[in-house]
Motif scaffolding. Structure first.
Motif, PDB file in Angstrom:
ATOM      1  N   GLU A 159       0.812  -1.215   0.000  1.00  0.00           N
ATOM      2  CA  GLU A 159       0.000   0.000   0.000  1.00  0.00           C
ATOM      3  C   GLU A 159       0.846   1.266   0.000  1.00  0.00           C
ATOM      4  N   THR A 160       1.824   1.343   0.897  1.00  0.00           N
ATOM      5  CA  THR A 160       2.629   2.564   1.000  1.00  0.00           C
ATOM      6  C   THR A 160       3.430   2.799  -0.272  1.00  0.00           C
ATOM      7  N   ARG A 161       3.907   1.731  -0.899  1.00  0.00           N
ATOM      8  CA  ARG A 161       4.725   1.924  -2.095  1.00  0.00           C
ATOM      9  C   ARG A 161       3.892   2.401  -3.287  1.00  0.00           C
ATOM     10  N   ARG A 162       2.577   2.418  -3.179  1.00  0.00           N
ATOM     11  CA  ARG A 162       1.762   3.045  -4.228  1.00  0.00           C
ATOM     12  C   ARG A 162       1.907   4.563  -4.202  1.00  0.00           C
ATOM     13  N   PHE A 163       2.312   5.101  -3.053  1.00  0.00           N
ATOM     14  CA  PHE A 163       2.337   6.545  -2.885  1.00  0.00           C
ATOM     15  C   PHE A 163       3.750   7.120  -2.790  1.00  0.00           C
ATOM     16  N   PHE A 164       4.674   6.350  -2.234  1.00  0.00           N
ATOM     17  CA  PHE A 164       6.049   6.810  -2.062  1.00  0.00           C
ATOM     18  C   PHE A 164       7.015   5.757  -2.601  1.00  0.00           C
ATOM     19  N   LYS A 165       8.204   6.204  -2.975  1.00  0.00           N
ATOM     20  CA  LYS A 165       9.225   5.310  -3.505  1.00  0.00           C
ATOM     21  C   LYS A 165      10.115   4.806  -2.368  1.00  0.00           C
ATOM     22  N   PRO A 166      10.098   3.489  -2.123  1.00  0.00           N
ATOM     23  CA  PRO A 166      10.978   2.958  -1.064  1.00  0.00           C
ATOM     24  C   PRO A 166      12.439   3.152  -1.441  1.00  0.00           C
ATOM     25  N   GLY A 167      13.240   3.512  -0.444  1.00  0.00           N
ATOM     26  CA  GLY A 167      14.658   3.716  -0.664  1.00  0.00           C
ATOM     27  C   GLY A 167      15.037   5.124  -1.050  1.00  0.00           C
ATOM     28  N   SER A 168      14.085   5.903  -1.548  1.00  0.00           N
ATOM     29  CA  SER A 168      14.397   7.283  -1.908  1.00  0.00           C
ATOM     30  C   SER A 168      13.462   8.289  -1.247  1.00  0.00           C
ATOM     31  N   GLU A 169      12.238   7.874  -0.870  1.00  0.00           N
ATOM     32  CA  GLU A 169      11.307   8.774  -0.189  1.00  0.00           C
ATOM     33  C   GLU A 169      10.888   8.250   1.180  1.00  0.00           C
ATOM     34  N   TYR A 170      11.172   7.007   1.449  1.00  0.00           N
ATOM     35  CA  TYR A 170      11.017   6.417   2.784  1.00  0.00           C
ATOM     36  C   TYR A 170      11.859   5.156   2.807  1.00  0.00           C
TER      37      TYR A 170
ATOM     38  N   ASP B 172      23.358  12.457   6.553  1.00  0.00           N
ATOM     39  CA  ASP B 172      23.154  12.982   5.202  1.00  0.00           C
ATOM     40  C   ASP B 172      22.115  12.154   4.450  1.00  0.00           C
ATOM     41  N   MET B 173      22.242  10.835   4.520  1.00  0.00           N
ATOM     42  CA  MET B 173      21.271   9.963   3.864  1.00  0.00           C
ATOM     43  C   MET B 173      19.889  10.148   4.465  1.00  0.00           C
ATOM     44  N   ARG B 174      19.840  10.191   5.802  1.00  0.00           N
ATOM     45  CA  ARG B 174      18.552  10.346   6.473  1.00  0.00           C
ATOM     46  C   ARG B 174      17.865  11.636   6.051  1.00  0.00           C
ATOM     47  N   GLN B 175      18.571  12.714   6.041  1.00  0.00           N
ATOM     48  CA  GLN B 175      17.984  13.997   5.681  1.00  0.00           C
ATOM     49  C   GLN B 175      17.583  14.036   4.212  1.00  0.00           C
ATOM     50  N   ARG B 176      18.363  13.383   3.352  1.00  0.00           N
ATOM     51  CA  ARG B 176      18.033  13.374   1.927  1.00  0.00           C
ATOM     52  C   ARG B 176      16.720  12.631   1.671  1.00  0.00           C
ATOM     53  N   ILE B 177      16.570  11.459   2.283  1.00  0.00           N
ATOM     54  CA  ILE B 177      15.341  10.689   2.079  1.00  0.00           C
ATOM     55  C   ILE B 177      14.157  11.389   2.731  1.00  0.00           C
ATOM     56  N   ALA B 178      14.361  11.927   3.930  1.00  0.00           N
ATOM     57  CA  ALA B 178      13.274  12.640   4.610  1.00  0.00           C
ATOM     58  C   ALA B 178      12.815  13.839   3.795  1.00  0.00           C
ATOM     59  N   LYS B 179      13.756  14.558   3.206  1.00  0.00           N
ATOM     60  CA  LYS B 179      13.409  15.727   2.389  1.00  0.00           C
ATOM     61  C   LYS B 179      12.609  15.321   1.156  1.00  0.00           C
ATOM     62  N   ALA B 180      13.005  14.222   0.523  1.00  0.00           N
ATOM     63  CA  ALA B 180      12.283  13.751  -0.656  1.00  0.00           C
ATOM     64  C   ALA B 180      10.868  13.310  -0.299  1.00  0.00           C
ATOM     65  N   GLY B 181      10.712  12.606   0.831  1.00  0.00           N
ATOM     66  CA  GLY B 181       9.380  12.201   1.270  1.00  0.00           C
ATOM     67  C   GLY B 181       8.505  13.389   1.610  1.00  0.00           C
ATOM     68  N   HIS B 182       9.110  14.383   2.258  1.00  0.00           N
ATOM     69  CA  HIS B 182       8.369  15.605   2.606  1.00  0.00           C
ATOM     70  C   HIS B 182       7.915  16.336   1.350  1.00  0.00           C
ATOM     71  N   LYS B 183       8.775  16.403   0.364  1.00  0.00           N
ATOM     72  CA  LYS B 183       8.428  17.065  -0.897  1.00  0.00           C
ATOM     73  C   LYS B 183       7.256  16.363  -1.568  1.00  0.00           C
ATOM     74  N   ARG B 184       7.317  15.039  -1.632  1.00  0.00           N
ATOM     75  CA  ARG B 184       6.223  14.285  -2.231  1.00  0.00           C
ATOM     76  C   ARG B 184       4.916  14.527  -1.473  1.00  0.00           C
ATOM     77  N   ALA B 185       4.970  14.460  -0.150  1.00  0.00           N
ATOM     78  CA  ALA B 185       3.750  14.600   0.646  1.00  0.00           C
ATOM     79  C   ALA B 185       3.120  15.973   0.472  1.00  0.00           C
ATOM     80  N   THR B 186       3.930  17.023   0.535  1.00  0.00           N
ATOM     81  CA  THR B 186       3.380  18.374   0.510  1.00  0.00           C
ATOM     82  C   THR B 186       2.961  18.821  -0.883  1.00  0.00           C
ATOM     83  N   GLU B 187       3.654  18.353  -1.900  1.00  0.00           N
ATOM     84  CA  GLU B 187       3.350  18.814  -3.242  1.00  0.00           C
ATOM     85  C   GLU B 187       2.304  17.960  -3.952  1.00  0.00           C
ATOM     86  N   VAL B 188       2.203  16.695  -3.579  1.00  0.00           N
ATOM     87  CA  VAL B 188       1.284  15.800  -4.277  1.00  0.00           C
ATOM     88  C   VAL B 188       0.118  15.373  -3.394  1.00  0.00           C
TER      89      VAL B 188
END
Length: 301
Positions: free
Chosen positions: A185-196, A217-233
């Motif tokens: 279910e979650t992978r329908r909305f976010f990309k595993p490994g890059s957004e969570y 650095d990795m943690r912040q990069r993935i968190a930022k990508a997930g945040h971008k997806r959530a807020t923009e889409v």
């Protein structure tokens, strides 16, 4: 609607609104995997114009395939209040957080126990049924958390079904890194490994927490990508526009939101079809550009 449920209108009320007053009705379900909820969907099949499932795509698709529900049902995300669930730049001084009920969820307890046994400090609390928090306090935990753990299985000892939990969107809207039990279910909305980050089993969870906390650095990069997806889409405004326009458009096929479709915005199911926009009454009609325009992070609904 079950008679003991005092939070929803009765079936007679819905039928009157639909048949006597011509009101278009959308029913939003948080537990569409539940047999009781599916039975209610069947009873309301001729009364509700659109069923909107927030937890899974499968039940609606199955009911549609069997001819119980008309084509055109919707599987979307849980809309979050952007004034509460947002990243306000607080210090991330909570390593791991889990907010939600533990009662009747043995998998959640096992996950938190495994992390604590491994030496991690976990902030937990804030369920609907126990250890409740005020909404602002609840959101503040995720605004301070580095990692938010989510277990996707249903209640009870069987726990064999996966659901898309609102926690997924609460965490990502607040800018925390989501660690999510592997599920379809979650992978329908976010990309595993890059957004969570997904995990499969307790050992994998512990190992990935070690990795995420050890590599900021990795943690912040993935968190930022997930945040971008959530807020923009997956914003609240886009959710409600999709639902309101959905009840106006002719039935076609089940609308299931996926992150790959979101990449193709504005042609995805999140964007209202040209048919829906052109057929809407002038009083509620929006231009295609208005409907499909991405919202800025934190924009008010």
């Amino acid at each position: 609607v079950p008679p003991e449920d005092r939070h929803n209108p009765s079936e007679d009320t819905l039928r009157f609104l639909h048949e006597e007053m011509g009101v278009a009705i959308a029913a939003i379900w948080f537990d569409s995997v539940s047999p009781e909820v599916q039975a209610t969907m069947r009873r309301l099949a001729l009364v509700v114009d659109r069923h909107v499932a927030l937890d899974a795509a499968g039940p609606l698709a199955d009911l549609e395939r069997r001819g119980v529900l008309a084509p055109g049902q919707m599987s979307l995300w849980s809309p979050q209040d952007p004034s509460l669930f947002c990243n306000i730049g607080l210090e991330r001084d909570i390593d791991i957080a889990f907010l939600g009920s533990l009662r009747d969820y043995p998998g959640r307890r096992q996950a938190l126990d495994a992390l604590r046994m491994a030496g991690f400090e976990v902030f937990s609390g804030g369920g609907q049924r126990e250890a409740r928090l005020a909404p602002t306090d609840y959101a503040r935990v995720y605004q301070r958390a580095k990692l938010v753990v989510n277990c996707s299985r249903t209640r009870g000892n069987e726990g064999c079904l996966h659901q898309l939990k609102g926690r997924v969107f609460e965490a990502t809207h607040c800018g925390a890194l989501l660690l999510e039990e592997e599920n379809p279910e979650t992978r329908r909305f976010f990309k595993p490994g890059s957004e969570y980050v997904s995990f499969n089993g307790l050992e994998d969870l512990v190992a990935k927490v070690h990795c995420c906390l050890g590599d900021s650095d990795m943690r912040q990069r993935i968190a930022k990508a997930g945040h971008k997806r959530a807020t923009e889409v997956y914003s609240a405004s886009r959710f409600w526009r999709t639902v309101f326009e959905g009840v106006l458009r002719p039935v076609s096929s089940i609308s299931v939101c996926t992150h790959s479709e979101a990449e193709r915005m504005p042609e995805s199911v999140l964007a209202v079809s040209r048919t829906a926009i052109d057929s809407a009454p002038p009083s509620v009609r929006l231009s295609r550009e208005q409907v499909c325009r991405p919202l800025a992070p934190g924009a008010a609904t």
